[in-house]
Design an enzyme around this catalytic site. Structure first.
Site, PDB file in Angstrom:
ATOM      1  N   LYS A 283       0.834  -1.198   0.000  1.00 50.86           N
ATOM      2  CA  LYS A 283       0.000   0.000   0.000  1.00 50.86           C
ATOM      3  C   LYS A 283       0.872   1.252   0.000  1.00 50.86           C
ATOM      4  O   LYS A 283       1.907   1.301   0.663  1.00 50.86           O
ATOM      5  CB  LYS A 283      -0.899  -0.025   1.238  1.00 50.86           C
ATOM      6  CG  LYS A 283      -1.955   1.065   1.300  1.00 50.86           C
ATOM      7  CD  LYS A 283      -2.823   0.838   2.522  1.00 50.86           C
ATOM      8  CE  LYS A 283      -3.960   1.854   2.603  1.00 50.86           C
ATOM      9  NZ  LYS A 283      -4.817   1.614   3.778  1.00 50.86           N
TER      10      LYS A 283
ATOM     11  N   SER B 259      -9.508   1.825   2.560  1.00 52.11           N
ATOM     12  CA  SER B 259      -8.479   2.598   1.895  1.00 52.11           C
ATOM     13  C   SER B 259      -7.474   1.751   1.139  1.00 52.11           C
ATOM     14  O   SER B 259      -6.634   2.285   0.416  1.00 52.11           O
ATOM     15  CB  SER B 259      -7.746   3.460   2.933  1.00 52.11           C
ATOM     16  OG  SER B 259      -7.071   2.659   3.868  1.00 52.11           O
TER      17      SER B 259
ATOM     18  N   SER C 122     -10.528  -0.677   6.225  1.00 45.66           N
ATOM     19  CA  SER C 122      -9.704  -0.393   5.052  1.00 45.66           C
ATOM     20  C   SER C 122      -9.037  -1.605   4.424  1.00 45.66           C
ATOM     21  O   SER C 122      -8.561  -1.534   3.295  1.00 45.66           O
ATOM     22  CB  SER C 122      -8.628   0.638   5.409  1.00 45.66           C
ATOM     23  OG  SER C 122      -9.221   1.868   5.702  1.00 45.66           O
TER      24      SER C 122
END
Length: 561
Positions: free
Chosen positions: A150, A223, A247
Site C-alpha cells: 500500500k 483505503s 480499510s
C-alpha cells in the site's frame, strides 16, 4: 489544461479538479509514471476508451502475457509460488517479470497502482536467483515471492503519501514491516492506490480512482482499494494493507478476496506514516495481509511472528502464532454467532443472500457435532458509528483540510462526508479528547459483556451494508468500523456468489434507521450486477489465532480456498 483522467487508465467518472498549479503537478506525476511503461505492455486505446463493465478476464486474454506468465500468475498462491521457486520450477526473475507485466495491465484497467518498481524488482529477483544458485537454499520463506505494498507504507528508495499530493515524501529506508519481508526474500515491485487522507472506503487519490474489476461502475473499496483490485486481477498474490475503519476488509469484500485485520499491536507498523495520525488517539489502526487463500494469511502471520518484531518495538504484544493449527476447546462445539443485521442498517439483498447461504451450510445436521450456531446482535452499532466518526477527527479535520487547500488540491466528496460531523465541533481540547477515551473504553467494556452474554466464540456477518458500492457512495462502514472501535480481529472470506439481476428487498422491509433507508435508496438507484459477495468472521481481541482455528473448522464447510 488539466486532463480529466490519468493517462492510459480507464476512468469512468471524472475526478474533482483542483487549482491549475495542482493539476500541473499531478499531470507531471502521471506522465512520469506512464513513461516507464513500454509500448508492448500497453492495452489497445479502443479497449481503454470503450471497456466492458467486467474487465476481470482481460489480463489473461489480452496477449501481453506469455502462456507461462499466465500460469505463474493464475495457478499459485503465495505459498505455492515460494515452493515453486525454491524447487527451481521457476526463477525469481521469471515470477517477478510475470507479476510486473500483469500488474501494469491491471493498472490500465483499474488505476490500482501508484508506483511500478521495474528496475528495483528485476535487480532484487536476480540477486535472489544468484543466492539460490550459490547456496542451494532460499534466503527465507518468501524467497522470490512478489509482494505489493500500500502506497503509504515505506519501501527504501520509493515515495509514500497519505493519499494527497501534499503528503508525498521520499523514503530513504524500509519501515519495520518491509524490512522484515525483504529479509525473508520478498520482492517489492509496486505500490498501490488509496483514498485521499486514507480515511474513506473509496480509493480516489491524486493518482486517480480505483475501479472494481468485476464491474467498473463500482468502487474497489478503500483505503486499501488498489491492493484489492490488483489481487482480484491476479496482478499480485499477496499484499499488505492497513485498517482503521474497514480499510482491509471493505476492499477485500468488494473485490472478492481474503483480507485480515489483526488486533492492534500484534503486527509491526513502526514507520508506516510520515506524520502522526490524530485518529489514533482513540481508534488504533491495524495492518494485515490481503491475498487469495486462507493459508497465505496464515503463512504471513507466522513468518512475521517468527521474526519477533516486538524485540524492536516494545508496543507490540508478543503473542505466539498458532493460526490454522489452533485447537478448539476440548469437549465442546465451536459456537458461531450469525449476524443478519446489526440493529442499525439492514444489509442489501445480495448480502442477505450470502448470509442465508452460509447459515444453510453451517446448519447442516452433518456438522451438528462440531458447530453450534445461534443468532447474534452486536451491541451498539448505531452508537459506535456516531462515536467513531467524531473520534477520527479530534481536530475537526482542520489540519488535513488546510494542507489540501494550501496546494489547491480538490477535496473528495467522501473526505467531506467522513469529517462532516466532527467538523462542526472544530478542534477539541485535550480534556475533550481524554473524555472520548473514557467513552471508548466504556463502550468496549459493554460490548465485551454483551458478546459474553450471547456466548459465542466467533461471529459471521456482513463486511459491508451491500456488495461493492457505486462510486462516491461508500457512506456507511458500520459493519467494519465497529470492530475497529472495540479492536477485535476480523477476516473477510470470499463466497462463490455474485450479485444477480433482479435482486430486491423483501416486501415486508421496514427501515431500522434513516441510514438504513438511505442504503435501500442507494441499492435501488444502482447497478451492482457481477459484484462479488464476501462475509466477515470476527473474534475477541487478541484471539487472532483462535479466529484462524475457527476458520480451519469453517473452511471445508464453506468451501473456502
Amino acid at each position: 489544461m488539466a486532463p480529466t483522467e490519468p493517462p492510459f487508465c480507464i476512468q469512468i467518472k471524472p475526478m474533482p479538479e483542483g487549482s491549475p498549479e495542482f493539476e500541473a503537478k499531478r499531470t507531471a506525476l502521471l506522465e512520469r509514471f506512464q513513461a516507464k511503461v513500454p509500448p508492448e505492455y500497453r492495452l489497445p486505446q479502443d479497449l481503454l476508451a470503450n471497456p466492458p463493465n467486467d474487465v476481470s478476464s482481460i489480463p489473461a486474454t489480452c496477449g501481453i502475457l506469455s502462456a507461462e506468465e499466465v500460469e505463474i500468475t493464475e495457478t499459485f498462491d503465495a505459498v505455492g509460488l515460494a515452493e515453486a521457486i525454491a524447487s527451481r520450477k521457476y526463477t525469481a526473475l521469471a515470477v517477478t517479470t510475470a507479476f510486473l507485466k500483469r500488474s501494469i495491465i491491471a493498472h490500465q484497467l483499474t488505476c490500482c497502482l501508484t508506483q511500478w518498481l521495474v528496475d528495483e524488482a528485476i535487480e532484487q529477483a536476480k540477486q535472489l536467483d544468484d543466492y539460490l544458485a550459490q547456496h542451494r537454499k532460499p534466503v527465507g520463506p518468501l524467497h522470490g515471492v512478489p509482494i505489493s505494498i500500500k502506497d503509504h507504507i515505506p519501501i527504501a528508495g520509493t515515495f509514500s503519501s497519505q493519499g494527497s499530493l501534499a503528503s508525498i515524501v521520499k523514503d530513504e529506508k524500509d519501515c519495520q514491516m518491509t524490512s522484515i519481508l525483504r529479509k525473508l526474500g520478498a520482492v517489492f515491485y509496486c505500490k498501490t492506490n488509496q483514498p485521499q487522507a486514507l480515511m474513506h472506503l473509496e480509493s480516489d487519490s491524486h493518482w486517480g480512482r480505483v475501479l472494481n474489476p468485476y464491474n467498473i461502475q463500482l468502487s474497489a473499496g478503500g483505503s486499501t482499494g488498489g491492493e484489492a483490485a490488483l489481487i482480484a486481477l491476479r496482478g499480485s498474490v499477496l499484499g499488505v494493507g492497513t485498517d482503521i475503519g474497514g480499510s482491509i476488509r471493505g476492499p477485500a469484500a468488494f473485490c472478492g478476496i481474503y483480507g485480515f485485520k489483526a488486533t492492534s499491536y500484534t503486527l509491526p507498523m513502526d514507520g508506516f506514516l510520515a506524520q502522526p495520525f490524530a485518529a489514533e488517539l482513540n481508534v488504533l489502526c491495524s495492518t494485515g495481509p490481503m491475498c487469495t487463500s486462507l493459508r497465505d494469511m496464515d503463512m504471513f502471520m507466522r513468518v512475521l511472528a517468527d521474526a519477533r518484531p516486538y524485540l524492536l518495538d516494545p508496543r507490540l504484544v508478543p503473542i505466539p502464532w498458532t493460526g490454522l493449527q489452533t485447537s478448539l476447546p476440548v469437549g465442546r462445539r465451536l459456537k458461531v454467532g450469525i449476524i443478519n443485521n446489526d440493529g442499525f442498517i439492514e444489509p442489501q439483498p445480495p448480502v442477505k443472500k450470502a448470509m442465508a447461504w452460509a447459515t444453510g451450510l453451517l446448519s447442516d445436521p452433518r456438522h451438528a457435532n462440531i458447530i453450534q450456531i445461534k443468532p447474534f446482535t452486536p451491541y451498539g452499532a448505531a452508537t459506535a458509528w456516531s462515536k467513531i466518526q467524531r473520534f477520527y477527527w479530534p481536530d475537526g479535520g482542520s489540519l488535513l483540510k488546510s494542507s489540501l487547500v494550501a496546494l489547491g488540491e480538490p477535496i473528495q466528496p467522501l473526505t467531506e462526508a467522513i469529517w462532516k460531523e466532527a467538523e462542526l465541533a472544530g478542534m477539541l481540547t485535550a480534556e475533550a479528547v481524554n473524555a472520548f477515551r473514557r467513552e471508548r473504553d466504556e463502550f468496549r467494556l459493554t460490548f465485551a459483556r454483551s458478546w459474553e452474554e450471547q456466548d459465542v466464540d466467533v461471529v459471521i456477518g456482513p463486511a459491508f451494508v451491500g456488495p461493492a458500492c457505486a462510486h462516491d457512495t461508500a457512506l456507511y462502514w458500520t459493519y467494519t468500523s465497529l470492530y475497529n472501535l472495540v479492536d477485535f480481529p476480523g477476516v473477510v472470506v470470499p463466497t462463490p456468489l455474485k450479485v444477480q439481476a433482479g435482486e430486491e428487498y423483501d416486501a415486508g422491509y421496514t427501515p431500522l434507521s434513516e441510514a438504513c433507508a438511505d442504503v435501500k435508496r442507494l441499492w435501488e438507484s444502482g447497478d451492482f450486477q457481477g459484484a462479488p459477495l464476501a462475509l466477515q468472521v470476527v473474534a475477541r481481541k487478541y484471539h487472532d489465532s483462535e479466529l484462524f482455528g475457527a476458520l480451519a473448522v469453517l473452511k471445508d464447510i464453506l468451501g473456502l480456498p
